[in-house]
Design a protein around this motif. Structure first.
Motif, PDB file in Angstrom:
ATOM      1  N   ILE A 155      13.235  -3.235 -13.337  1.00  0.00           N
ATOM      2  CA  ILE A 155      13.286  -2.266 -12.363  1.00  0.00           C
ATOM      3  C   ILE A 155      14.178  -1.388 -12.253  1.00  0.00           C
ATOM      4  CG2 ILE A 155      13.018  -1.506  -9.838  1.00  0.00           C
ATOM      5  CD1 ILE A 155      11.564  -4.191  -9.008  1.00  0.00           C
ATOM      6  N   ASP A 156      14.015  -0.030 -12.562  1.00  0.00           N
ATOM      7  CA  ASP A 156      15.026   0.942 -12.726  1.00  0.00           C
ATOM      8  C   ASP A 156      15.475   1.266 -11.335  1.00  0.00           C
ATOM      9  OD1 ASP A 156      16.828   2.881 -13.459  1.00  0.00           O
ATOM     10  OD2 ASP A 156      15.437   4.383 -14.063  1.00  0.00           O
ATOM     11  N   LEU A 157      16.865   0.802 -10.975  1.00  0.00           N
ATOM     12  CA  LEU A 157      17.393   0.763  -9.656  1.00  0.00           C
ATOM     13  C   LEU A 157      18.726   1.636  -9.662  1.00  0.00           C
ATOM     14  CD1 LEU A 157      17.672  -0.193  -6.648  1.00  0.00           C
ATOM     15  CD2 LEU A 157      18.910  -1.959  -7.484  1.00  0.00           C
ATOM     16  N   VAL A 158      18.872   2.543  -8.567  1.00  0.00           N
ATOM     17  CA  VAL A 158      20.140   3.297  -8.440  1.00  0.00           C
ATOM     18  C   VAL A 158      20.254   2.901  -6.963  1.00  0.00           C
ATOM     19  CG1 VAL A 158      21.044   5.645  -8.209  1.00  0.00           C
ATOM     20  CG2 VAL A 158      19.418   5.010 -10.101  1.00  0.00           C
ATOM     21  N   THR A 159      21.621   2.782  -6.862  1.00  0.00           N
ATOM     22  CA  THR A 159      22.271   2.655  -5.415  1.00  0.00           C
ATOM     23  C   THR A 159      23.161   3.689  -4.845  1.00  0.00           C
ATOM     24  OG1 THR A 159      23.959   1.365  -6.023  1.00  0.00           O
ATOM     25  CG2 THR A 159      22.004   0.150  -5.529  1.00  0.00           C
ATOM     26  N   SER A 173       0.789  -1.378  -0.066  1.00  0.00           N
ATOM     27  CA  SER A 173       0.072   0.069   0.208  1.00  0.00           C
ATOM     28  C   SER A 173       0.966   1.161  -0.185  1.00  0.00           C
ATOM     29  CB  SER A 173      -0.908  -0.032   1.313  1.00  0.00           C
ATOM     30  OG  SER A 173      -0.289  -0.047   2.348  1.00  0.00           O
ATOM     31  N   ALA A 174       1.902   1.116   0.733  1.00  0.00           N
ATOM     32  CA  ALA A 174       2.964   2.305   0.645  1.00  0.00           C
ATOM     33  C   ALA A 174       3.428   2.733  -0.676  1.00  0.00           C
ATOM     34  CB  ALA A 174       3.961   2.193   1.550  1.00  0.00           C
ATOM     35  N   VAL A 175       3.696   1.929  -1.575  1.00  0.00           N
ATOM     36  CA  VAL A 175       4.482   2.181  -2.874  1.00  0.00           C
ATOM     37  C   VAL A 175       3.354   2.245  -3.958  1.00  0.00           C
ATOM     38  CG1 VAL A 175       6.489   1.003  -2.088  1.00  0.00           C
ATOM     39  CG2 VAL A 175       5.087  -0.136  -3.618  1.00  0.00           C
ATOM     40  N   ARG A 176       2.396   1.727  -3.850  1.00  0.00           N
ATOM     41  CA  ARG A 176       1.272   1.739  -4.929  1.00  0.00           C
ATOM     42  C   ARG A 176       1.161   3.347  -5.495  1.00  0.00           C
ATOM     43  NH1 ARG A 176      -2.586  -0.812  -2.564  1.00  0.00           N
ATOM     44  NH2 ARG A 176      -1.671  -2.804  -3.030  1.00  0.00           N
ATOM     45  N   GLY A 177       1.184   3.617  -6.732  1.00  0.00           N
ATOM     46  CA  GLY A 177       0.910   5.008  -6.864  1.00  0.00           C
ATOM     47  C   GLY A 177       2.139   5.798  -6.949  1.00  0.00           C
ATOM     48  N   CYS A 178       3.314   5.380  -6.252  1.00  0.00           N
ATOM     49  CA  CYS A 178       4.144   6.385  -6.066  1.00  0.00           C
ATOM     50  C   CYS A 178       5.212   6.270  -7.291  1.00  0.00           C
ATOM     51  CB  CYS A 178       5.158   5.814  -4.923  1.00  0.00           C
ATOM     52  SG  CYS A 178       4.492   5.907  -3.194  1.00  0.00           S
ATOM     53  N   GLU A 179       5.892   7.789  -7.474  1.00  0.00           N
ATOM     54  CA  GLU A 179       6.629   7.607  -8.740  1.00  0.00           C
ATOM     55  C   GLU A 179       8.236   7.247  -8.451  1.00  0.00           C
ATOM     56  OE1 GLU A 179       8.024  11.608 -11.526  1.00  0.00           O
ATOM     57  OE2 GLU A 179       5.922  11.321 -10.687  1.00  0.00           O
ATOM     58  N   TYR A 180       8.469   7.383  -7.205  1.00  0.00           N
ATOM     59  CA  TYR A 180       9.961   7.070  -6.666  1.00  0.00           C
ATOM     60  C   TYR A 180       9.857   6.440  -5.422  1.00  0.00           C
ATOM     61  CZ  TYR A 180      11.388  10.988 -10.030  1.00  0.00           C
ATOM     62  OH  TYR A 180      11.442  11.737 -11.094  1.00  0.00           O
ATOM     63  N   VAL A 181      10.230   5.331  -5.049  1.00  0.00           N
ATOM     64  CA  VAL A 181      10.504   4.639  -3.994  1.00  0.00           C
ATOM     65  C   VAL A 181      12.008   4.829  -3.541  1.00  0.00           C
ATOM     66  CG1 VAL A 181      10.430   2.561  -2.824  1.00  0.00           C
ATOM     67  CG2 VAL A 181       8.667   3.116  -4.454  1.00  0.00           C
ATOM     68  N   ALA A 196       3.578  -2.847  -8.290  1.00  0.00           N
ATOM     69  CA  ALA A 196       3.051  -1.600  -8.393  1.00  0.00           C
ATOM     70  C   ALA A 196       3.139  -0.684  -9.748  1.00  0.00           C
ATOM     71  CB  ALA A 196       3.465  -0.526  -7.263  1.00  0.00           C
ATOM     72  N   ALA A 197       3.992  -1.582 -10.597  1.00  0.00           N
ATOM     73  CA  ALA A 197       4.233  -1.223 -11.785  1.00  0.00           C
ATOM     74  C   ALA A 197       2.933  -0.935 -12.835  1.00  0.00           C
ATOM     75  CB  ALA A 197       5.250  -2.090 -12.641  1.00  0.00           C
ATOM     76  N   PRO A 198       2.874   0.053 -13.550  1.00  0.00           N
ATOM     77  CA  PRO A 198       4.201   0.995 -13.923  1.00  0.00           C
ATOM     78  C   PRO A 198       4.267   2.573 -13.112  1.00  0.00           C
ATOM     79  CG  PRO A 198       2.141   1.493 -15.327  1.00  0.00           C
ATOM     80  CD  PRO A 198       1.867   0.525 -14.407  1.00  0.00           C
ATOM     81  N   SER A 199       3.662   2.591 -12.154  1.00  0.00           N
ATOM     82  CA  SER A 199       3.615   3.697 -11.394  1.00  0.00           C
ATOM     83  C   SER A 199       5.106   4.281 -10.874  1.00  0.00           C
ATOM     84  CB  SER A 199       2.755   4.041 -10.430  1.00  0.00           C
ATOM     85  OG  SER A 199       2.921   2.909  -9.121  1.00  0.00           O
ATOM     86  N   VAL A 200       5.754   3.108 -10.410  1.00  0.00           N
ATOM     87  CA  VAL A 200       6.860   3.456 -10.054  1.00  0.00           C
ATOM     88  C   VAL A 200       8.052   3.485 -11.106  1.00  0.00           C
ATOM     89  CG1 VAL A 200       8.706   2.302  -8.219  1.00  0.00           C
ATOM     90  CG2 VAL A 200       6.519   2.092  -7.894  1.00  0.00           C
TER      91      VAL A 200
END
Length: 292
Positions: free
Chosen positions: A184-188, A70-78, A116-120
């Motif tokens: 998933i587009d990931l940056v660390t 529920s926290a990440v659903r609809g978010c642009e960035y996590v 949650a894709a594709p919102s994230v």
């Protein structure tokens, strides 16, 4: 910016500053915490500018799969910052206290993001310089700079009892593998030893360790070498990694590398009335750094 983002482990040292800067930039922030009933850990978040309108606190656990859905659903960035922070020597059961929650928690958050894709659009993971430098191989020649191409060796970490670096290394490895398999587009982000103002009404590990250096002269690292970075710079680096479409891969975030005795010399210059303890070891002394 108007977008909705998620910050896991929002009551933490870096995460609190990240929440503050995100709110300042106009984002709506969903901030996950372990326990909504623990007012001592979350009240400072509620007082941040913009929190009344754009901060939503959500309870979530690293060890519970689906907890972050529920926290990440609809978010642009996590922004995934939630991870156990504990000195290796303080862990009575390192596998249970450090490694498992770090790795499984990271995978649980990424699974929620995949669902949650594709919102994230992008996930920004807070890794650590400790998942970079513990290679077991000395740099040769000594002036070779440490950079993002370095990777810590899990076997070396485990055999030397470096369980916090082990947890961060394995969590990062798991994140890259899962992200590549699930598009998933990931940056660390790999910060060094984080210092700077504390937003919480209590001290977390690195500020507490810095206080111990000042009061007892005991460095956190056996070598006495610190890779310092300001907590506000680390939080800003997270935001830039999200907003810049060209951001890719891993980013080491370190401002200055100095010996602990030089750090104490700076403290002495800034606060001359302080009675600092003698260093318990080291090749420096206060006078060598220009401080009598």
């Amino acid at each position: 910016m108007g977008a909705t983002v998620c910050v896991t482990g929002a009551s933490g040292y870096i995460a609190s500053w990240l929440v503050k800067l995100l709110l300042r930039r106009g984002y709506t922030v969903r901030a996950t915490v372990r326990d909504l009933g623990d007012s001592g850990k979350i009240e400072h978040l509620k007082t941040l500018q913009g929190a009344d309108q754009r901060l939503h606190l959500i309870q979530a656990s690293l060890t519970e799969e689906g907890s972050f859905d529920s926290a990440v659903r609809g978010c642009e960035y996590v922004f995934h910052l939630a991870s156990p922070v504990l000195a290796s020597s303080s862990a009575s059961d390192p596998q249970r206290q450090l490694v498992e929650p770090a790795v499984n928690g990271t995978l649980n958050v990424l699974k929620s993001c995949a669902g949650a894709a594709p919102s994230v659009k992008r996930v920004i993971l807070t890794a650590s310089i400790s998942s970079v430098i513990y290679t077991g191989k000395p740099s040769s020649p000594p002036d070779v700079p440490i950079d993002e191409t370095w990777h810590s060796d899990p076997e070396f970490c485990a055999s030397n009892g470096e369980f916090y670096p082990l947890s961060k290394t394995l969590a990062e490895q798991a994140a890259w593998k899962f992200s590549s398999e699930n598009d998933i587009d990931l940056v660390t982000i790999h910060p060094g030893f984080v210092i700077g103002p504390v937003l919480q009404p209590y001290l977390t590990l690195t500020p507490k360790s810095m206080l111990k250096l000042i009061t007892e002269g005991k460095p956190f690292f056996p070598t006495g070498i610190y890779r310092f970075v300001d907590v506000r710079d680390v939080a800003t680096a997270h935001i830039l990694a999200a907003e810049n479409p060209e951001a890719r891969g891993r980013y080491c975030v370190v401002s200055r590398v100095i010996h602990s005795s030089e750090a104490l010399a700076i403290v002495k210059q800034t606060f001359p009335s302080l009675h600092l303890p003698p260093m318990s070891f080291g090749w420096w002394c206060y006078s060598s750094a220009g401080v009598s």
